[in-house]
Design an enzyme around this catalytic site. Structure first.
Site, mmCIF file in Angstrom:
data_model
loop_
_atom_site.group_PDB
_atom_site.id
_atom_site.type_symbol
_atom_site.label_atom_id
_atom_site.label_comp_id
_atom_site.label_asym_id
_atom_site.label_seq_id
_atom_site.Cartn_x
_atom_site.Cartn_y
_atom_site.Cartn_z
ATOM 1 N N GLU A 10 -25.195 19.426 -19.438
ATOM 2 C CA GLU A 10 -26.116 19.798 -18.360
ATOM 3 C C GLU A 10 -25.238 20.095 -17.158
ATOM 4 O O GLU A 10 -24.747 19.172 -16.506
ATOM 5 C CB GLU A 10 -27.072 18.642 -18.035
ATOM 6 C CG GLU A 10 -27.958 18.198 -19.171
ATOM 7 C CD GLU A 10 -28.942 19.254 -19.633
ATOM 8 O OE1 GLU A 10 -29.101 20.286 -18.949
ATOM 9 O OE2 GLU A 10 -29.539 19.049 -20.701
ATOM 10 N N CYS A 25 -28.449 19.653 -9.363
ATOM 11 C CA CYS A 25 -28.120 20.904 -10.076
ATOM 12 C C CYS A 25 -29.305 21.855 -10.062
ATOM 13 O O CYS A 25 -29.140 23.059 -10.177
ATOM 14 C CB CYS A 25 -27.757 20.621 -11.529
ATOM 15 S SG CYS A 25 -26.508 19.383 -11.689
HETATM 16 C C1 SIN Z 1 -29.418 17.102 -11.672
HETATM 17 O O1 SIN Z 1 -29.494 17.727 -10.654
HETATM 18 O O2 SIN Z 1 -28.338 16.920 -12.220
HETATM 19 C C2 SIN Z 1 -30.626 16.512 -12.350
HETATM 20 C C3 SIN Z 1 -31.821 16.589 -11.516
HETATM 21 C C4 SIN Z 1 -33.084 16.241 -12.253
HETATM 22 O O3 SIN Z 1 -33.065 15.674 -13.348
HETATM 23 O O4 SIN Z 1 -34.131 16.565 -11.707
#
Ligand code: SIN
Length: 518
Positions: free
Chosen positions: A288, A322
């Site tokens: 991810e 992210c």
């Molecule tokens: C992330 O930004 O890495 C995860 C954010 C989310 O799970 O909403």
């Protein structure tokens, strides 16, 4: 429009508990009240120091104070953790458990996570800087993965395939892969662990968790509660380490023959390195990685809703997500109106120490992150962008605070166009047509999330299909939930977390052919 603070934090149905947390804080000796603030790590059921006896100091980004110390493990220690997880995976004590028994353990863990939410939130806010209300929101979100995968554990179904030959019967089963290494980031120190670990455990794997160097304390609190829930020793192992050791530790996790799969959440740059390490052993990998999310406002949009969504999507966790919107593409006919409403909403944002009541924006996590945000904004300023508001650190608050910022007239040569800013910076570009918006939105090698606002149904269907991302928010700035599949396309990653697909990274399909039948 009055900006609703509650939209900024995942779900704030726990605001009532803020009062009691603050009371603990104000006592000054809050550490004495905390049984989850730990200074040893869990390997093979023992709370241990590093073999070199060295420690890593964890600091509060709001004020630089030391929150605690954790063991600084090296490769030698990591191999012990891997070994423990491997032995436990093959042990009768773990491998003979039924799916229902694993589900029950996960449910117990979930209940303990729920009943200790205030203490975990305090630890999370101290080490990550995120406002207490956001920490509580993350706990609701993070715990929901444990609850979800406790339920999914009982539904890891196989298949019976209609046979093409009379004397054979064909079965597919889904078997746990073995030991999973889970490498997690600092921006969601709780949810990124539970999203991976509860899926892995539901499948029947054992885990070695490597939390981020900035936020290991939340990880230790979570596994302490897993221990209390009654998981056998060696199911959960945690390797805490400093930046000095992190490259070697990451490599050891990805190359060990005893690790069957790796799941990583973090930057695309680090993901690429881990992917290369995993290639050697042909390991299963889930990634991810970074995003560069477009947030498109078409002229048919409800601007009130668009601004509310923009605030949530941009300022959640100080922009350090992210899935945070990175480039705001606004149709020229509504651009002035949208920007004016956004600036009004931003006026109510309170920046400060996350432990203080009412604060919605905390500090950035560390100096490197502050420099990155500052440099990206300076790059835009030097290339002719218009800084509408903000655009500077706020030294009066502490070393790591940055002003909520709006930058307009972004062009493709600017870092704000190509890079994930990971800070409280809104970068605005205007467009004239839908085709132009889609061309700009897809003009990136990232493809995690994308958002757009439109009240035109045909446009909603067209744009949802054409956006090159793994997740689309239509008239919505917050997508994340345990029930849905989280993940990206292009260089934003491989695989999906959450949903029923979240188990897939932790199982292998085994084909059994039963022959010689009458
Ligand atoms: C992330 O930004 O890495 C995860 C954010 C989310 O799970 O909403």
């Amino acid at each position: 429009m009055i900006f609703q603070a509650s939209r900024l934090i995942i779900t704030v149905n726990h605001l009532h508990s803020l009062k009691s947390i603050n009371r603990v804080w104000l006592q000054g000796d809050f550490r004495r009240n905390m049984h989850l603030l730990l200074n040893k790590t869990l390997i093979n059921g023992e709370w241990v120091s590093s073999s070199s006896n060295t420690e890593l100091a964890v600091t509060n980004p709001a004020n630089g104070s030391i929150v605690g110390h954790v063991p600084d493990l090296d490769v030698h220690d990591v191999n012990k953790a891997i070994d423990a997880a491997h032995k436990t995976f093959h042990s009768n004590e773990w491998s003979s458990l039924t799916a229902k028994e694993r589900s029950t353990l996960l449910k117990k863990w979930y209940l303990l996570l729920e009943s200790n939410r205030n203490e975990i939130a305090s630890i999370m806010t101290m080490e990550s800087g995120k406002p207490l209300a956001e920490s509580l929101g993350e706990i609701t979100y993070g715990n929901s993965f444990v609850e979800w995968f406790a339920e999914e554990a009982r539904r890891v179904y196989g298949e019976i395939i209609p046979t093409p030959q009379k004397q054979k019967r064909l079965f597919l089963t889904r078997e746990p892969i073995g030991v999973a290494a889970l490498i997690t980031p600092w921006n969601f120190p709780h949810a990124m662990i539970t999203r991976k670990a509860s899926a892995a455990i539901a499948a029947g794997c054992t885990v070695v968790i490597k939390p981020a160097e900035d936020t290991p304390l939340t990880a230790l609190a979570l596994v302490k509660l897993a221990e209390e829930a009654g998981f056998p020793k060696g199911v959960f192992n945690v390797v805490t380490c400093s930046r000095k050791n992190v490259a070697a530790v990451g490599e050891a996790l990805c190359t060990s023959k005893q690790i069957a799969g790796v799941s990583f959440t973090g930057s695309t740059e680090v993901g690429r390195i881990l992917y290369r390490h995993c290639a050697e052993g042909i390991k299963k990998i889930g990634l991810e990685l970074g995003g560069n999310a477009p947030f498109i406002v078409f002229e048919s949009a409800n601007l009130e809703k668009a601004v509310t969504g923009a605030m949530t999507s941009k300022f959640r966790n100080c922009g350090q997500a992210c899935v945070a919107s990175n480039r705001f593409l606004i149709q020229d006919t509504v651009s002035d109106a949208f920007t004016a409403k956004l600036l009004t909403a931003m006026k109510s944002l309170q920046v400060g120490d996350g432990k203080d009541q009412g604060v919605q924006i905390g500090p950035l996590i560390n100096t490197a992150q502050l420099h990155k945000v500052s440099d990206i904004v300076e790059d835009a300023r030097s290339k002719g962008a218009h800084i509408v508001v903000g655009g500077r650190p706020i030294p009066g608050k502490g070393e790591l605070f940055y002003e909520p910022t709006v930058v307009a007239n972004i062009t493709p040569d600017m870092r704000l166009y190509t890079e994930e800013v990971f800070g409280p910076v809104v970068a605005i570009l205007k467009f004239k047509t839908e085709d132009e918006a889609l061309r700009i939105a897809n003009d990136t090698n990232r493809g995690l999330a994308g958002y757009f606002y439109s009240e035109n149904l045909n446009q909603v269907m067209r744009v949802s299909r054409k956006l090159e991302v793994g997740m689309v928010g239509v008239n919505e700035g917050l997508l994340s939930t345990a029930e849905a599949a989280f993940g990206g396309v292009k260089e934003s990653g491989i695989g999906r977390e959450g949903s029923r697909h979240g188990i897939d990274d932790y199982v292998e399909i085994k084909y059994i052919c039963l022959g010689g039948l009458d």
